[in-house]
Design a protein around this motif. Sequence first.
Motif, PDB file in Angstrom:
ATOM      1  N   SER A   1     -70.337 -22.236   0.636  1.00 13.94           N
ATOM      2  CA  SER A   1     -69.568 -23.004  -0.341  1.00 13.94           C
ATOM      3  C   SER A   1     -69.800 -22.531  -1.772  1.00 13.94           C
TER       4      SER A   1
ATOM      5  N   GLU B   1     -71.118 -35.846   5.403  1.00 15.04           N
ATOM      6  CA  GLU B   1     -72.146 -34.805   5.303  1.00 15.04           C
ATOM      7  C   GLU B   1     -71.617 -33.597   4.526  1.00 15.04           C
TER       8      GLU B   1
ATOM      9  N   VAL C   1     -69.799 -30.450   9.910  1.00 11.23           N
ATOM     10  CA  VAL C   1     -69.772 -29.904   8.555  1.00 11.23           C
ATOM     11  C   VAL C   1     -69.227 -28.473   8.543  1.00 11.23           C
TER      12      VAL C   1
ATOM     13  N   GLN D   1     -71.833 -34.379   0.871  1.00  6.48           N
ATOM     14  CA  GLN D   1     -73.222 -34.341   0.407  1.00  6.48           C
ATOM     15  C   GLN D   1     -73.725 -32.908   0.246  1.00  6.48           C
ATOM     16  N   LYS D   2     -73.362 -32.019   1.163  1.00  2.00           N
ATOM     17  CA  LYS D   2     -73.896 -30.658   1.160  1.00  2.00           C
ATOM     18  C   LYS D   2     -73.078 -29.670   0.332  1.00  2.00           C
ATOM     19  N   HIS D   3     -71.760 -29.833   0.303  1.00  2.00           N
ATOM     20  CA  HIS D   3     -70.906 -28.781  -0.241  1.00  2.00           C
ATOM     21  C   HIS D   3     -70.105 -29.152  -1.480  1.00  2.00           C
TER      22      HIS D   3
ATOM     23  N   MET E   1     -75.470 -20.128   1.149  1.00  2.00           N
ATOM     24  CA  MET E   1     -74.509 -21.168   1.505  1.00  2.00           C
ATOM     25  C   MET E   1     -73.110 -20.681   1.166  1.00  2.00           C
TER      26      MET E   1
END
Length: 96
Positions: free
Chosen positions: A3, A31, A80, A34-36, A1
Motif C-alpha cells: 500500500s 482490518e 485484507v 487499520q493497516k492500509h 507493504m
Amino acid sequence: MASKTLKLGPALKEIRIHLCQQSKESLGMREFIQKHYVPIKKSNPKFPILVRECLGVEPKIYARYDFGKEMSVSVNDFNVEKILEVVQKLAKGPAA
C-alpha cells in the motif's frame, strides 16, 4: 507493504468505502482500513478517499473515474489481501 507504493489516479478521481462497524462480513474491510488507509493516504495526500460506516451495510468499494463513470465491487467476507488487490485493480482504471 504494497500500500505504500500504491498511486491513485490520474483516471481515478475518488474512492468510497462502505462498511459496517460490527458485522463479520466487514471484518476484512475494517482490518484493511487499520493497516492500509494511512500509508495509501500518505502516498496520495490530495486524493479523496471517503470511508462511510453504517450498521448493517454490505461492504463495498466504489471507484469514480473521468466523465462520471463509476464502478463498485462487493468485498463481502474478503480478507485484507484480497481487498488490497481490488483497490489496486480499481486504481488501474475501468478497463482493468
